[in-house]
Design a protein around this motif. Structure first.
Motif, PDB file in Angstrom:
ATOM      1  N   ALA A  35      -3.915 -18.774 -24.317  1.00 47.22           N
ATOM      2  CA  ALA A  35      -4.844 -19.493 -25.203  1.00 47.22           C
ATOM      3  C   ALA A  35      -4.276 -20.860 -25.560  1.00 47.22           C
ATOM      4  O   ALA A  35      -4.988 -21.875 -25.527  1.00 47.22           O
ATOM      5  CB  ALA A  35      -5.120 -18.675 -26.461  1.00 47.22           C
ATOM      6  N   TRP A  36      -2.990 -20.915 -25.883  1.00 49.13           N
ATOM      7  CA  TRP A  36      -2.333 -22.175 -26.228  1.00 49.13           C
ATOM      8  C   TRP A  36      -2.395 -23.155 -25.062  1.00 49.13           C
ATOM      9  O   TRP A  36      -2.781 -24.311 -25.219  1.00 49.13           O
ATOM     10  CB  TRP A  36      -0.880 -21.902 -26.624  1.00 49.13           C
ATOM     11  N   ASN A  37      -2.000 -22.692 -23.883  1.00 45.64           N
ATOM     12  CA  ASN A  37      -1.951 -23.570 -22.715  1.00 45.64           C
ATOM     13  C   ASN A  37      -3.330 -24.026 -22.258  1.00 45.64           C
ATOM     14  O   ASN A  37      -3.461 -25.083 -21.640  1.00 45.64           O
ATOM     15  CB  ASN A  37      -1.190 -22.911 -21.569  1.00 45.64           C
ATOM     16  N   GLU A  91       3.378 -24.459 -22.818  1.00 46.53           N
ATOM     17  CA  GLU A  91       4.532 -23.614 -23.114  1.00 46.53           C
ATOM     18  C   GLU A  91       4.701 -22.564 -22.039  1.00 46.53           C
ATOM     19  O   GLU A  91       3.722 -22.044 -21.518  1.00 46.53           O
ATOM     20  CB  GLU A  91       4.354 -22.897 -24.459  1.00 46.53           C
ATOM     21  N   GLY A  92       5.945 -22.260 -21.743  1.00 50.23           N
ATOM     22  CA  GLY A  92       6.287 -21.147 -20.863  1.00 50.23           C
ATOM     23  C   GLY A  92       7.399 -20.373 -21.529  1.00 50.23           C
ATOM     24  O   GLY A  92       8.364 -20.965 -22.009  1.00 50.23           O
ATOM     25  N   GLY A  93       7.242 -19.084 -21.611  1.00 51.07           N
ATOM     26  CA  GLY A  93       8.258 -18.298 -22.294  1.00 51.07           C
ATOM     27  C   GLY A  93       8.621 -17.035 -21.553  1.00 51.07           C
ATOM     28  O   GLY A  93       7.871 -16.543 -20.716  1.00 51.07           O
ATOM     29  N   GLN A  94       9.801 -16.549 -21.883  1.00 46.39           N
ATOM     30  CA  GLN A  94      10.278 -15.294 -21.331  1.00 46.39           C
ATOM     31  C   GLN A  94      10.651 -14.387 -22.501  1.00 46.39           C
ATOM     32  O   GLN A  94      11.488 -14.756 -23.337  1.00 46.39           O
ATOM     33  CB  GLN A  94      11.494 -15.520 -20.442  1.00 46.39           C
ATOM     34  N   VAL A  95       9.992 -13.232 -22.570  1.00 44.54           N
ATOM     35  CA  VAL A  95      10.307 -12.280 -23.628  1.00 44.54           C
ATOM     36  C   VAL A  95      11.704 -11.729 -23.376  1.00 44.54           C
ATOM     37  O   VAL A  95      11.994 -11.209 -22.300  1.00 44.54           O
ATOM     38  CB  VAL A  95       9.268 -11.136 -23.689  1.00 44.54           C
ATOM     39  N   GLU A  96      12.556 -11.873 -24.379  1.00 44.44           N
ATOM     40  CA  GLU A  96      13.928 -11.366 -24.256  1.00 44.44           C
ATOM     41  C   GLU A  96      14.085  -9.991 -24.904  1.00 44.44           C
ATOM     42  O   GLU A  96      14.900  -9.194 -24.468  1.00 44.44           O
ATOM     43  CB  GLU A  96      14.909 -12.338 -24.902  1.00 44.44           C
ATOM     44  N   ARG A  97      13.301  -9.753 -25.973  1.00 43.39           N
ATOM     45  CA  ARG A  97      13.473  -8.492 -26.698  1.00 43.39           C
ATOM     46  C   ARG A  97      12.200  -8.163 -27.463  1.00 43.39           C
ATOM     47  O   ARG A  97      11.564  -9.041 -28.038  1.00 43.39           O
ATOM     48  CB  ARG A  97      14.657  -8.607 -27.655  1.00 43.39           C
ATOM     49  N   VAL A  98      11.853  -6.889 -27.469  1.00 43.89           N
ATOM     50  CA  VAL A  98      10.770  -6.370 -28.298  1.00 43.89           C
ATOM     51  C   VAL A  98      11.367  -5.256 -29.149  1.00 43.89           C
ATOM     52  O   VAL A  98      11.964  -4.323 -28.614  1.00 43.89           O
ATOM     53  CB  VAL A  98       9.609  -5.810 -27.451  1.00 43.89           C
ATOM     54  N   LYS A 113      11.579 -19.992 -25.020  1.00 45.71           N
ATOM     55  CA  LYS A 113      10.482 -20.773 -24.459  1.00 45.71           C
ATOM     56  C   LYS A 113      10.843 -22.234 -24.267  1.00 45.71           C
ATOM     57  O   LYS A 113      11.711 -22.773 -24.948  1.00 45.71           O
ATOM     58  CB  LYS A 113       9.229 -20.653 -25.320  1.00 45.71           C
ATOM     59  N   VAL A 114      10.132 -22.834 -23.316  1.00 48.73           N
ATOM     60  CA  VAL A 114      10.247 -24.258 -23.037  1.00 48.73           C
ATOM     61  C   VAL A 114       8.848 -24.843 -23.184  1.00 48.73           C
ATOM     62  O   VAL A 114       7.897 -24.336 -22.603  1.00 48.73           O
ATOM     63  CB  VAL A 114      10.787 -24.527 -21.618  1.00 48.73           C
ATOM     64  N   THR A 115       8.745 -25.898 -23.983  1.00 48.28           N
ATOM     65  CA  THR A 115       7.480 -26.598 -24.155  1.00 48.28           C
ATOM     66  C   THR A 115       7.597 -27.946 -23.465  1.00 48.28           C
ATOM     67  O   THR A 115       8.566 -28.671 -23.683  1.00 48.28           O
ATOM     68  CB  THR A 115       7.171 -26.802 -25.657  1.00 48.28           C
ATOM     69  N   VAL A 118       3.550 -33.992 -22.276  1.00 48.16           N
ATOM     70  CA  VAL A 118       3.334 -35.172 -21.446  1.00 48.16           C
ATOM     71  C   VAL A 118       2.337 -36.060 -22.172  1.00 48.16           C
ATOM     72  O   VAL A 118       1.215 -35.646 -22.471  1.00 48.16           O
ATOM     73  CB  VAL A 118       2.789 -34.798 -20.048  1.00 48.16           C
ATOM     74  N   GLY A 119       2.781 -37.279 -22.477  1.00 52.75           N
ATOM     75  CA  GLY A 119       1.922 -38.232 -23.181  1.00 52.75           C
ATOM     76  C   GLY A 119       2.141 -39.630 -22.649  1.00 52.75           C
ATOM     77  O   GLY A 119       2.765 -39.829 -21.601  1.00 52.75           O
ATOM     78  N   ALA A 120       1.646 -40.591 -23.412  1.00 57.11           N
ATOM     79  CA  ALA A 120       1.743 -41.997 -23.001  1.00 57.11           C
ATOM     80  C   ALA A 120       3.193 -42.426 -22.815  1.00 57.11           C
ATOM     81  O   ALA A 120       3.503 -43.257 -21.971  1.00 57.11           O
ATOM     82  CB  ALA A 120       1.061 -42.887 -24.033  1.00 57.11           C
ATOM     83  N   GLY A 121       4.104 -41.845 -23.577  1.00 51.00           N
ATOM     84  CA  GLY A 121       5.516 -42.215 -23.493  1.00 51.00           C
ATOM     85  C   GLY A 121       6.287 -41.481 -22.415  1.00 51.00           C
ATOM     86  O   GLY A 121       7.499 -41.601 -22.324  1.00 51.00           O
ATOM     87  N   GLY A 122       5.606 -40.676 -21.613  1.00 51.63           N
ATOM     88  CA  GLY A 122       6.290 -39.922 -20.572  1.00 51.63           C
ATOM     89  C   GLY A 122       6.331 -38.446 -20.896  1.00 51.63           C
ATOM     90  O   GLY A 122       5.554 -37.937 -21.705  1.00 51.63           O
ATOM     91  N   GLU A 123       7.272 -37.750 -20.272  1.00 60.22           N
ATOM     92  CA  GLU A 123       7.399 -36.311 -20.453  1.00 60.22           C
ATOM     93  C   GLU A 123       8.666 -35.987 -21.216  1.00 60.22           C
ATOM     94  O   GLU A 123       9.709 -36.608 -20.998  1.00 60.22           O
ATOM     95  CB  GLU A 123       7.433 -35.595 -19.097  1.00 60.22           C
ATOM     96  N   ARG A 124       8.564 -35.003 -22.097  1.00 60.89           N
ATOM     97  CA  ARG A 124       9.752 -34.495 -22.773  1.00 60.89           C
ATOM     98  C   ARG A 124       9.657 -32.979 -22.858  1.00 60.89           C
ATOM     99  O   ARG A 124       8.578 -32.411 -22.745  1.00 60.89           O
ATOM    100  CB  ARG A 124       9.953 -35.123 -24.143  1.00 60.89           C
ATOM    101  N   ARG A 125      10.813 -32.357 -23.026  1.00 54.53           N
ATOM    102  CA  ARG A 125      10.877 -30.897 -23.141  1.00 54.53           C
ATOM    103  C   ARG A 125      11.456 -30.520 -24.490  1.00 54.53           C
ATOM    104  O   ARG A 125      12.305 -31.223 -25.029  1.00 54.53           O
ATOM    105  CB  ARG A 125      11.769 -30.301 -22.059  1.00 54.53           C
ATOM    106  N   SER A 126      10.997 -29.399 -24.971  1.00 47.81           N
ATOM    107  CA  SER A 126      11.517 -28.823 -26.203  1.00 47.81           C
ATOM    108  C   SER A 126      11.841 -27.366 -25.906  1.00 47.81           C
ATOM    109  O   SER A 126      11.018 -26.654 -25.335  1.00 47.81           O
ATOM    110  CB  SER A 126      10.452 -28.925 -27.303  1.00 47.81           C
ATOM    111  N   CYS A 127      13.038 -26.929 -26.256  1.00 49.70           N
ATOM    112  CA  CYS A 127      13.451 -25.545 -26.006  1.00 49.70           C
ATOM    113  C   CYS A 127      13.650 -24.838 -27.342  1.00 49.70           C
ATOM    114  O   CYS A 127      14.141 -25.433 -28.306  1.00 49.70           O
ATOM    115  CB  CYS A 127      14.748 -25.514 -25.207  1.00 49.70           C
ATOM    116  N   ALA A 128      13.259 -23.567 -27.393  1.00 49.08           N
ATOM    117  CA  ALA A 128      13.382 -22.826 -28.643  1.00 49.08           C
ATOM    118  C   ALA A 128      13.496 -21.335 -28.368  1.00 49.08           C
ATOM    119  O   ALA A 128      13.021 -20.830 -27.354  1.00 49.08           O
ATOM    120  CB  ALA A 128      12.166 -23.080 -29.528  1.00 49.08           C
TER     121      ALA A 128
END
Length: 155
Positions: A35-37, A91-98, A113-115, A118-128
């Motif tokens: 839904a987010w993507n 976003e792309g994520g991998q479930v590590e634990r339930v 997850k890695v987000t 991509v915008g006017a300033g280019g691409e950046r990644r955020s990891c959490a």
């Protein structure tokens, strides 16, 4: 008429989970991500409880946690809408634990997850590392929100 009502009650009970399972929690997290993507914030929001909270924090290089703040569901939806109107956010994520509670009515799901933004300033990644709190609410699986702990993405 009574038979029809009894059948409806059985069908509703069968359609709603009696308890959270590992597979059910993983499938739910995948639905949230889809839904987010897709940028479908209405669908994304509908998968949360009305009192859901979203907390962002970061882990420093020294391992310290620094809180950024907490948002309500309405605030998170507004902020996401603004970000998605200016940038492509995926976003792309991998479930590590339930971890399902003994009564099966709640669970904690840890996702790395890695987000990509991509915008006017280019691409950046955020990891959490995201810890999502799930509950059975109204016969359906819902998120009560999450705590995202951001960290420096590996190169």
């Amino acid at each position: 008429m009574r038979a029809l009502l009894a059948l409806a009650a059985v069908l509703l009970t069968a359609a709603s989970p009696a308890r959270i399972t590992d597979a059910g929690a993983r499938a739910f997290v995948a639905r949230l991500e889809r839904a987010w993507n897709a940028g479908d914030l209405a669908a994304w929001a509908s998968l949360h409880t009305a009192d859901a909270r979203f907390t962002d924090q970061t882990r420093t290089g020294k391992g310290e946690i620094v809180a950024y703040g907490t948002s309500t569901l309405a605030q998170a939806r507004t902020q996401a809408g603004r970000a998605m109107s200016k940038s492509q956010v995926r976003e792309g994520g991998q479930v590590e634990r339930v971890e399902v509670a003994p009564d099966g009515r709640s669970a904690q799901v840890t996702v790395r997850k890695v987000t990509r933004i991509v915008g006017a300033g280019g691409e950046r990644r955020s990891c959490a590392v995201s810890v999502q709190s799930l509950v059975l609410s109204g016969g359906a699986l819902r998120s009560r929100g999450r705590v995202d702990t951001l960290y420096r993405c590996p190169r």
